[in-house]
Scaffold this active site. Sequence first.
Site, PDB file in Angstrom:
ATOM      1  N   SER A 184       1.339   0.172  -6.305  1.00  0.00           N
ATOM      2  CA  SER A 184       1.446   1.602  -6.039  1.00  0.00           C
ATOM      3  C   SER A 184       1.146   2.409  -7.310  1.00  0.00           C
ATOM      4  O   SER A 184       0.098   2.215  -7.928  1.00  0.00           O
ATOM      5  CB  SER A 184       2.850   1.886  -5.488  1.00  0.00           C
ATOM      6  OG  SER A 184       2.940   3.173  -4.969  1.00  0.00           O
TER       7      SER A 184
ATOM      8  N   ARG B 237      14.051  11.434  -0.768  1.00  0.00           N
ATOM      9  CA  ARG B 237      13.978   9.987  -0.683  1.00  0.00           C
ATOM     10  C   ARG B 237      13.808   9.518   0.766  1.00  0.00           C
ATOM     11  O   ARG B 237      13.078   8.564   1.040  1.00  0.00           O
ATOM     12  CB  ARG B 237      15.233   9.372  -1.288  1.00  0.00           C
ATOM     13  CG  ARG B 237      15.262   7.861  -1.234  1.00  0.00           C
ATOM     14  CD  ARG B 237      14.077   7.273  -1.976  1.00  0.00           C
ATOM     15  NE  ARG B 237      14.148   5.828  -2.052  1.00  0.00           N
ATOM     16  CZ  ARG B 237      13.248   5.059  -2.643  1.00  0.00           C
ATOM     17  NH1 ARG B 237      12.200   5.610  -3.210  1.00  0.00           N
ATOM     18  NH2 ARG B 237      13.374   3.763  -2.681  1.00  0.00           N
TER      19      ARG B 237
ATOM     20  N   ASP C 134       0.301  -0.828   5.578  1.00  0.00           N
ATOM     21  CA  ASP C 134       0.575   0.188   4.560  1.00  0.00           C
ATOM     22  C   ASP C 134      -0.264   1.429   4.875  1.00  0.00           C
ATOM     23  O   ASP C 134      -1.479   1.424   4.727  1.00  0.00           O
ATOM     24  CB  ASP C 134       0.210  -0.379   3.180  1.00  0.00           C
ATOM     25  CG  ASP C 134       0.502   0.590   2.049  1.00  0.00           C
ATOM     26  OD1 ASP C 134       0.897   1.739   2.318  1.00  0.00           O
ATOM     27  OD2 ASP C 134       0.338   0.187   0.877  1.00  0.00           O
TER      28      ASP C 134
ATOM     29  N   HIS D  63       4.086  -0.096   3.094  1.00  0.00           N
ATOM     30  CA  HIS D  63       3.820   0.050   1.662  1.00  0.00           C
ATOM     31  C   HIS D  63       4.768  -0.795   0.815  1.00  0.00           C
ATOM     32  O   HIS D  63       4.391  -1.337  -0.220  1.00  0.00           O
ATOM     33  CB  HIS D  63       3.939   1.535   1.282  1.00  0.00           C
ATOM     34  CG  HIS D  63       3.597   1.815  -0.143  1.00  0.00           C
ATOM     35  ND1 HIS D  63       2.385   1.470  -0.701  1.00  0.00           N
ATOM     36  CD2 HIS D  63       4.310   2.407  -1.145  1.00  0.00           C
ATOM     37  CE1 HIS D  63       2.370   1.840  -1.978  1.00  0.00           C
ATOM     38  NE2 HIS D  63       3.523   2.401  -2.263  1.00  0.00           N
ATOM     39  N   ASP D  64       6.006  -0.913   1.262  1.00  0.00           N
ATOM     40  CA  ASP D  64       7.005  -1.690   0.518  1.00  0.00           C
ATOM     41  C   ASP D  64       6.664  -3.169   0.430  1.00  0.00           C
ATOM     42  O   ASP D  64       7.307  -3.906  -0.317  1.00  0.00           O
ATOM     43  CB  ASP D  64       8.387  -1.549   1.179  1.00  0.00           C
ATOM     44  CG  ASP D  64       9.182  -0.408   0.576  1.00  0.00           C
ATOM     45  OD1 ASP D  64       8.723   0.184  -0.416  1.00  0.00           O
ATOM     46  OD2 ASP D  64      10.274  -0.108   1.107  1.00  0.00           O
TER      47      ASP D  64
END
Lengths: 210, 381
Positions: free
Chosen positions: B157, B227, B324, B357-358
């Site tokens: 990222s 968040r 992602d 994405h994680d």
Amino acid sequence: MTAVVSNNTFVGDLRIDLSVIQEWIAGGSRVLDLGCGDGTLLASLRDHKQVTGYGLEIDPEQITTCIARGLNVVEQNLDRGLANFADNSFDTVVMTQALQTLREPHRVLEEMLRVGKECIVTFPNFGHWRARWHLFFNGRMPVSDLLPYEWYDTPNIHFCTFRDFEVLCRELQITILQRQVVAEGPFSRFLKETRPNLFGETAIYHLTRR
Amino acid sequence: MADIHAPDSVGVVVPQTLQFDQPLQLACGRTLESYQLVVETYGTLNASKSNAVLICHALSGHHHAAGYHSAEDRKPGWWDAYIGPGKPIDTNRFFVVSLNNLGGCHGSTGPRSINPQTGKAWGKDFPMLRVRDWVHSQARLADRLGIEQWAAVIGGSLGGMQAMRWALEYPERVRHCVVMASAMKLSAQNIAFNETARQAIMSDPKFCDGDYLSHDTYPKEGLAVARMIGHITYLSDDGMGEKFGREIRSGSFAQGIEEPVEFQIQSYLRHQGDVFSDSFDANTYILMTQALDYFDLAREYDDDAVEAFSRAQCRFLVVSFTTDWRFSPQRSREIVDALVGASKQVSYAEVDTAYGHDAFLMPIERYYRLFQAFMQGIELS
């Protein structure tokens, strides 16, 4: 133009068809290998002919093997085309035993000759006498060592014979620079000198757009 | 269950703080006269100093990438799945350096640090940072540690952006560059998400126009919402569906009962926001998201990514993840195409996963094995 060699023969540790390709590729050139598998050809070209380049592959295991061999491998499905590669950006684009698995082989062939100055293609011959025998006498699609899949569950969706391929080349105005025909057994090896489309198992074509 | 004695764990690690007194000229035009970086290292630097690996962290990351801070620690560092003896970033082979970037809030100089000129916390006056500023500060860190050239610079990222910038700013100092779930620049949608997150923070009355520290308060609610927004974009629709579905945590749909229903996903997201906002700084969050927004690898190279990468000398590994959507595989393919266009050594894999994405943080077998194969191919002298 046609020479005949056996499919299971090895030159050093390289399968004979790959060895033929290696001979045709100029030292130090830039190569794109479509469907590069475990990278055997690219590794050999790198080690023996100082060739640089990339392999395209979609099988996760094969990609990891290529990475472990220190090769450049890019995950890319050939059915999505080669639009991300610039015109004439490679000296030679190679595709071994993948033509028959493509959705649009003729388009990929044209793309190969756009991206590469020359290209080398190998594919199994559906006109081989055993395939003809199978279809003629059993009335069923051939299943053999060479073509080990049932018709409904096969990656091979676009079969052709050598003659079919050469007709396509003519239609697409592709020049055949060289052809080698690979076959097994002394009998076939002898006969395919005169009747490659009947006795050749695999063909290796060296093509250009000139 | 945490096991600090596991054979593939780096065990208990101790962060160290390094002081830098040589002024650092920043891309924004301002200068940091001095600064501190908090660093963890794992493994041993070899005699030829050829085995050093730099880990670049992402938006909310920090120096604690592997191991535990104490025997009672419940969770290991954020990339423990990939760093340790026998793991892809093998600490038996490599000397691994992980830092908290400038502007961070885990010990390195950032908005919470004291500005020596005023004697008060920097707060909103902390200089705006760009990815290149981090890279230059990391180069100073390498100098301090006696590392002339990294065996590899690795990041996912925002960390991947640092790794790529390293390859362009210090081409002779990087032998391998590993870029996961990253991009050469953010898309409009990505900037939009970051802006929404920043607005959530700024519209919290306790933000006090960024001056919350001197008002002795904290925009916890705003940061938590920021968040939560981010977290949604780090997961995939499929992944969220598999993990939470429409499961109910409390309440009932029974007719005749007026009782609000709380879905599991609501409680999960609020918990994530709550935990995060306790340990993170709002100004750091704004600063990091701005660095993300401003990053454009090829801007100074006439927007020509091939031209940009033509400077690089290292071998690249680029990895993306199918689900992602924040940094989609297409963004990674653009990186690869530019590298191929520049005739650079590059391999690319698109890993099938539901983690979104994680995924770059998660233990995924295929990803693990190809990453390991790449790292094992790095020659050390």
